[in-house]
Design a protein around this motif. Sequence first.
Motif, PDB file in Angstrom:
ATOM      1  N   GLN A 129       6.825  32.464  96.076  1.00 47.19           N
ATOM      2  CA  GLN A 129       6.180  31.675  95.022  1.00 47.19           C
ATOM      3  C   GLN A 129       4.678  31.943  94.987  1.00 47.19           C
ATOM      4  O   GLN A 129       3.859  31.031  95.059  1.00 47.19           O
ATOM      5  CB  GLN A 129       6.465  30.189  95.269  1.00 47.19           C
ATOM      6  CG  GLN A 129       7.924  29.815  95.265  1.00 47.19           C
ATOM      7  CD  GLN A 129       8.564  30.077  93.917  1.00 47.19           C
ATOM      8  OE1 GLN A 129       8.072  29.622  92.883  1.00 47.19           O
ATOM      9  NE2 GLN A 129       9.672  30.799  93.915  1.00 47.19           N
ATOM     10  N   LEU A 130       4.320  33.215  94.897  1.00 47.66           N
ATOM     11  CA  LEU A 130       2.905  33.582  94.843  1.00 47.66           C
ATOM     12  C   LEU A 130       2.250  32.955  93.609  1.00 47.66           C
ATOM     13  O   LEU A 130       2.865  32.883  92.543  1.00 47.66           O
ATOM     14  CB  LEU A 130       2.758  35.105  94.795  1.00 47.66           C
ATOM     15  CG  LEU A 130       3.340  35.872  95.997  1.00 47.66           C
ATOM     16  CD1 LEU A 130       3.215  37.375  95.780  1.00 47.66           C
ATOM     17  CD2 LEU A 130       2.647  35.450  97.282  1.00 47.66           C
ATOM     18  N   PRO A 131       1.000  32.506  93.727  1.00 49.54           N
ATOM     19  CA  PRO A 131       0.356  31.801  92.613  1.00 49.54           C
ATOM     20  C   PRO A 131       0.103  32.681  91.393  1.00 49.54           C
ATOM     21  O   PRO A 131       0.139  32.189  90.258  1.00 49.54           O
ATOM     22  CB  PRO A 131      -0.959  31.294  93.221  1.00 49.54           C
ATOM     23  CG  PRO A 131      -1.191  32.143  94.428  1.00 49.54           C
ATOM     24  CD  PRO A 131       0.155  32.496  94.946  1.00 49.54           C
ATOM     25  N   ASP A 132      -0.174  33.963  91.613  1.00 49.75           N
ATOM     26  CA  ASP A 132      -0.412  34.855  90.476  1.00 49.75           C
ATOM     27  C   ASP A 132       0.919  35.302  89.888  1.00 49.75           C
ATOM     28  O   ASP A 132       1.740  35.914  90.578  1.00 49.75           O
ATOM     29  CB  ASP A 132      -1.206  36.079  90.928  1.00 49.75           C
ATOM     30  CG  ASP A 132      -1.474  37.027  89.777  1.00 49.75           C
ATOM     31  OD1 ASP A 132      -0.706  38.008  89.629  1.00 49.75           O
ATOM     32  OD2 ASP A 132      -2.429  36.774  89.024  1.00 49.75           O
ATOM     33  N   PRO A 133       1.179  35.007  88.605  1.00 53.63           N
ATOM     34  CA  PRO A 133       2.482  35.323  88.004  1.00 53.63           C
ATOM     35  C   PRO A 133       2.857  36.805  88.073  1.00 53.63           C
ATOM     36  O   PRO A 133       4.019  37.145  88.334  1.00 53.63           O
ATOM     37  CB  PRO A 133       2.327  34.858  86.550  1.00 53.63           C
ATOM     38  CG  PRO A 133       1.253  33.825  86.595  1.00 53.63           C
ATOM     39  CD  PRO A 133       0.302  34.280  87.661  1.00 53.63           C
ATOM     40  N   ALA A 134       1.901  37.690  87.854  1.00 52.18           N
ATOM     41  CA  ALA A 134       2.193  39.123  87.875  1.00 52.18           C
ATOM     42  C   ALA A 134       2.564  39.581  89.282  1.00 52.18           C
ATOM     43  O   ALA A 134       3.526  40.346  89.472  1.00 52.18           O
ATOM     44  CB  ALA A 134       0.996  39.916  87.355  1.00 52.18           C
ATOM     45  N   GLN A 135       1.823  39.108  90.281  1.00 49.68           N
ATOM     46  CA  GLN A 135       2.132  39.459  91.664  1.00 49.68           C
ATOM     47  C   GLN A 135       3.477  38.881  92.084  1.00 49.68           C
ATOM     48  O   GLN A 135       4.259  39.543  92.779  1.00 49.68           O
ATOM     49  CB  GLN A 135       1.034  38.942  92.598  1.00 49.68           C
ATOM     50  CG  GLN A 135      -0.289  39.685  92.466  1.00 49.68           C
ATOM     51  CD  GLN A 135      -1.322  39.166  93.448  1.00 49.68           C
ATOM     52  OE1 GLN A 135      -1.195  38.062  93.985  1.00 49.68           O
ATOM     53  NE2 GLN A 135      -2.361  39.945  93.671  1.00 49.68           N
ATOM     54  N   ARG A 136       3.739  37.659  91.651  1.00 52.73           N
ATOM     55  CA  ARG A 136       5.013  37.018  91.994  1.00 52.73           C
ATOM     56  C   ARG A 136       6.185  37.791  91.405  1.00 52.73           C
ATOM     57  O   ARG A 136       7.190  38.046  92.074  1.00 52.73           O
ATOM     58  CB  ARG A 136       5.019  35.569  91.491  1.00 52.73           C
ATOM     59  CG  ARG A 136       6.311  34.818  91.837  1.00 52.73           C
ATOM     60  CD  ARG A 136       6.176  33.342  91.523  1.00 52.73           C
ATOM     61  NE  ARG A 136       6.028  33.062  90.111  1.00 52.73           N
ATOM     62  CZ  ARG A 136       4.928  32.571  89.553  1.00 52.73           C
ATOM     63  NH1 ARG A 136       3.869  32.324  90.292  1.00 52.73           N
ATOM     64  NH2 ARG A 136       4.886  32.336  88.252  1.00 52.73           N
ATOM     65  N   ARG A 137       6.036  38.196  90.159  1.00 53.12           N
ATOM     66  CA  ARG A 137       7.111  38.937  89.482  1.00 53.12           C
ATOM     67  C   ARG A 137       7.374  40.273  90.172  1.00 53.12           C
ATOM     68  O   ARG A 137       8.517  40.654  90.416  1.00 53.12           O
ATOM     69  CB  ARG A 137       6.717  39.154  88.022  1.00 53.12           C
ATOM     70  CG  ARG A 137       7.823  39.666  87.129  1.00 53.12           C
ATOM     71  CD  ARG A 137       7.438  39.454  85.673  1.00 53.12           C
ATOM     72  NE  ARG A 137       8.486  39.907  84.778  1.00 53.12           N
ATOM     73  CZ  ARG A 137       8.428  41.008  84.060  1.00 53.12           C
ATOM     74  NH1 ARG A 137       7.367  41.798  84.141  1.00 53.12           N
ATOM     75  NH2 ARG A 137       9.412  41.339  83.254  1.00 53.12           N
TER      76      ARG A 137
END
Length: 215
Positions: A129-137
């Motif tokens: 559940q990384l805070p940055d959406p792009a990194q999480r994806r």
Amino acid sequence: MIKVALIGDSIFDNGAYVAAGGEVITHLKHELGGKGDAILVARDGAVVADVPKQLSALPDDVTHLAVSVGGNDALRNIDVLARPARSIAEALSTVADVRDDFLSAYAQMLDKVAELGIPTILCTIYDVQLPDPAQRRAANLALVVFNDSILREASSRKLPVVDLRVIFDEPDDYANAIEPSGRGAAKIASVINQISTEHEFRGSASLYSKQGKRT
């Protein structure tokens, strides 16, 4: 009476991230009740290569193993996501190299587990559940190749699997981006209890995605 040993990393050894009583081991002991007991051998930060050492520390009365490991191996390779590539094919080839290394290490680890002849439960790696959406994806897409390795080995060895990717379906299941909360720990313990007390380990591989649910 059964005795379950929790092997692996902080998915099981989550005491540093939750309030007292929210640990996976505490929940599992409660779930087992009078049916048995559980011990924590897993250690926060462990990788696949650390599992044989954990196995050497097992007491003789352990009847079941639950193994959750691989997330830290994935984290060690997270730099791959930022590596430049001239084409999608080149990028996929780099990811494939990481997958091949992990699959080999995971298979060798399970060979050591199999030598003990103890009924064994495996776990997939849940989404981060990384805070940055792009990194999480990107990170969760990369985890697919690690989970594919786990499921391949589980299938070939006819081992039951706790599918944490499905079980962790609410934000409250996480204490932070990558660790289970007390709520998440309770979910893990519930399914491990079900498998260790009800699963037919001489049968085919099964994927447990909810308590009472398997395929």
